[in-house]
Design an enzyme around this catalytic site. Sequence first.
Site, PDB file in Angstrom:
ATOM      1  N   HIS A   1      -0.655  -9.827  -4.695  1.00 46.36           N
ATOM      2  CA  HIS A   1       0.286 -10.107  -5.824  1.00 46.36           C
ATOM      3  C   HIS A   1       0.461 -11.167  -6.751  1.00 46.36           C
ATOM      4  O   HIS A   1       0.445 -12.055  -6.463  1.00 46.36           O
ATOM      5  CB  HIS A   1       1.429  -9.513  -5.618  1.00 46.36           C
ATOM      6  CG  HIS A   1       2.289 -10.603  -4.008  1.00 46.36           C
ATOM      7  ND1 HIS A   1       2.396 -10.214  -2.976  1.00 46.36           N
ATOM      8  CD2 HIS A   1       3.128 -11.398  -4.381  1.00 46.36           C
ATOM      9  CE1 HIS A   1       2.822 -11.073  -2.528  1.00 46.36           C
ATOM     10  NE2 HIS A   1       3.571 -11.717  -3.346  1.00 46.36           N
TER      11      HIS A   1
ATOM     12  N   HIS B   1      -6.185  -2.397  -0.968  1.00 48.73           N
ATOM     13  CA  HIS B   1      -5.184  -3.581   0.112  1.00 48.73           C
ATOM     14  C   HIS B   1      -6.089  -5.047  -0.576  1.00 48.73           C
ATOM     15  O   HIS B   1      -7.952  -4.857   0.308  1.00 48.73           O
ATOM     16  CB  HIS B   1      -5.693  -2.748   0.803  1.00 48.73           C
ATOM     17  CG  HIS B   1      -4.960  -4.124   2.578  1.00 48.73           C
ATOM     18  ND1 HIS B   1      -3.807  -4.148   1.260  1.00 48.73           N
ATOM     19  CD2 HIS B   1      -5.590  -4.817   2.416  1.00 48.73           C
ATOM     20  CE1 HIS B   1      -2.736  -5.198   2.727  1.00 48.73           C
ATOM     21  NE2 HIS B   1      -4.074  -5.001   3.158  1.00 48.73           N
TER      22      HIS B   1
ATOM     23  N   HIS C   1       3.328 -12.493  -8.936  1.00 44.78           N
ATOM     24  CA  HIS C   1       4.991 -12.337 -10.312  1.00 44.78           C
ATOM     25  C   HIS C   1       4.355 -12.667 -11.282  1.00 44.78           C
ATOM     26  O   HIS C   1       4.159 -13.878 -11.821  1.00 44.78           O
ATOM     27  CB  HIS C   1       5.785 -13.667  -9.093  1.00 44.78           C
ATOM     28  CG  HIS C   1       5.538 -13.543  -7.967  1.00 44.78           C
ATOM     29  ND1 HIS C   1       7.150 -12.745  -7.203  1.00 44.78           N
ATOM     30  CD2 HIS C   1       4.852 -14.163  -6.721  1.00 44.78           C
ATOM     31  CE1 HIS C   1       6.611 -12.824  -5.289  1.00 44.78           C
ATOM     32  NE2 HIS C   1       5.499 -13.841  -5.063  1.00 44.78           N
TER      33      HIS C   1
ATOM     34  N   CYS D   1       0.681  -1.445  -0.299  1.00 40.17           N
ATOM     35  CA  CYS D   1       0.051   0.012   0.229  1.00 40.17           C
ATOM     36  C   CYS D   1       1.066   1.216  -0.164  1.00 40.17           C
ATOM     37  O   CYS D   1       0.487   2.469  -0.887  1.00 40.17           O
ATOM     38  CB  CYS D   1      -1.283   0.195   1.362  1.00 40.17           C
ATOM     39  SG  CYS D   1      -1.942  -0.950   0.908  1.00 40.17           S
TER      40      CYS D   1
ATOM     41  N   HIS E   1      -0.411  -8.658   0.860  1.00 37.70           N
ATOM     42  CA  HIS E   1      -0.951  -7.593  -0.449  1.00 37.70           C
ATOM     43  C   HIS E   1      -1.087  -8.523  -1.521  1.00 37.70           C
ATOM     44  O   HIS E   1      -0.299  -8.436  -2.147  1.00 37.70           O
ATOM     45  CB  HIS E   1      -0.395  -6.246  -0.200  1.00 37.70           C
ATOM     46  CG  HIS E   1      -0.958  -5.306  -1.532  1.00 37.70           C
ATOM     47  ND1 HIS E   1      -1.643  -4.209  -0.928  1.00 37.70           N
ATOM     48  CD2 HIS E   1      -1.519  -5.337  -2.142  1.00 37.70           C
ATOM     49  CE1 HIS E   1      -2.086  -3.737  -1.864  1.00 37.70           C
ATOM     50  NE2 HIS E   1      -2.062  -4.497  -2.945  1.00 37.70           N
TER      51      HIS E   1
ATOM     52  N   ASN F   1       0.911 -16.299  -4.984  1.00 37.16           N
ATOM     53  CA  ASN F   1       1.373 -17.398  -3.059  1.00 37.16           C
ATOM     54  C   ASN F   1       0.069 -16.777  -2.341  1.00 37.16           C
ATOM     55  O   ASN F   1       0.160 -15.882  -2.159  1.00 37.16           O
ATOM     56  CB  ASN F   1       2.413 -17.426  -2.891  1.00 37.16           C
ATOM     57  CG  ASN F   1       3.854 -17.532  -3.903  1.00 37.16           C
ATOM     58  OD1 ASN F   1       4.111 -18.437  -4.640  1.00 37.16           O
ATOM     59  ND2 ASN F   1       4.775 -16.944  -3.507  1.00 37.16           N
TER      60      ASN F   1
HETATM   61  P1  AMP Z   1       5.541 -13.869  -1.404  1.00 39.09           P
HETATM   62  O1  AMP Z   1       6.577 -14.565  -0.968  1.00 39.09           O
HETATM   63  O2  AMP Z   1       4.553 -14.786  -2.592  1.00 39.09           O
HETATM   64  O3  AMP Z   1       4.620 -13.151  -0.702  1.00 39.09           O
HETATM   65  O4  AMP Z   1       6.692 -12.055  -2.986  1.00 39.09           O
HETATM   66  C1  AMP Z   1       6.524 -11.575  -1.748  1.00 39.09           C
HETATM   67  C2  AMP Z   1       8.349 -10.529  -2.622  1.00 39.09           C
HETATM   68  O5  AMP Z   1       7.604  -9.615  -2.038  1.00 39.09           O
HETATM   69  C3  AMP Z   1       9.564 -11.169  -3.213  1.00 39.09           C
HETATM   70  O6  AMP Z   1       9.580 -11.827  -3.775  1.00 39.09           O
HETATM   71  C4  AMP Z   1      10.238  -9.488  -2.447  1.00 39.09           C
HETATM   72  O7  AMP Z   1      11.080 -10.283  -2.950  1.00 39.09           O
HETATM   73  C5  AMP Z   1       8.915  -8.699  -2.523  1.00 39.09           C
HETATM   74  N1  AMP Z   1       9.277  -7.509  -1.920  1.00 39.09           N
HETATM   75  C6  AMP Z   1       9.122  -7.452  -0.533  1.00 39.09           C
HETATM   76  N2  AMP Z   1       9.551  -6.002  -0.538  1.00 39.09           N
HETATM   77  C7  AMP Z   1       9.947  -5.729  -1.496  1.00 39.09           C
HETATM   78  C8  AMP Z   1       9.586  -4.008  -1.974  1.00 39.09           C
HETATM   79  N3  AMP Z   1       9.628  -3.343  -0.683  1.00 39.09           N
HETATM   80  N4  AMP Z   1       9.877  -3.555  -3.382  1.00 39.09           N
HETATM   81  C9  AMP Z   1       9.841  -4.982  -4.221  1.00 39.09           C
HETATM   82  N5  AMP Z   1       9.605  -6.378  -4.099  1.00 39.09           N
HETATM   83  C10 AMP Z   1       9.534  -6.545  -2.433  1.00 39.09           C
HETATM   84 ZN    ZN Z   2      -2.091  -3.695   1.344  1.00 39.76          ZN
END
Ligand code: AMP
Ligand code: ZN
Length: 115
Positions: free
Chosen positions: A101, A47, A103, A8, A99, A88
């Site tokens: 996402h 969010h 990949h 966020c 939050h 994930n």
């Molecule tokens: P997950 O493990 O699927 O929840 O993925 C979270 C991802 O967020 C991981 O691949 C981290 O490297 C990435 N991550 C965490 N903090 C940041 C950030 N501030 N900017 C960019 N990527 C981030």
């Molecule tokens: Zn969020």
Amino acid sequence: MSDDCIFCKIVNKDINASIVYEDDKVIGFKDLHPVSPTHILFIPKKHIKSIDHLEEGDSAIVAAILLGISKYAKQIGISENGYRVVSNIGKYGGQTVFHLHFHLLGGRAHSWPPG
Ligand code: AMP
Ligand code: ZN
């Protein structure tokens, strides 16, 4: 918006990220710790904790994320070879940021099954 959510804060530009895609519902930014030559996180501006927390009214957001991924993949030229999209969910899914996402992983072959 969740006050203690790092993604966020990226949406609100309170912390920096390398943003490569943006539309009214979605942003895409480079993962801090890339595991593939292309590693972009596509997230809703709203969010939502994970796929498991989607509500009926969120369907346009999910569509916007997937269309954004497809457009971006074509734009950077990884569509022809293909790529992987992963979200994930929870402990067994290996989720670390709560939050939603997706990949986008590209630029190399990805094996199956995942670890
Ligand atoms: P997950 O493990 O699927 O929840 O993925 C979270 C991802 O967020 C991981 O691949 C981290 O490297 C990435 N991550 C965490 N903090 C940041 C950030 N501030 N900017 C960019 N990527 C981030
Ligand atoms: Zn969020």
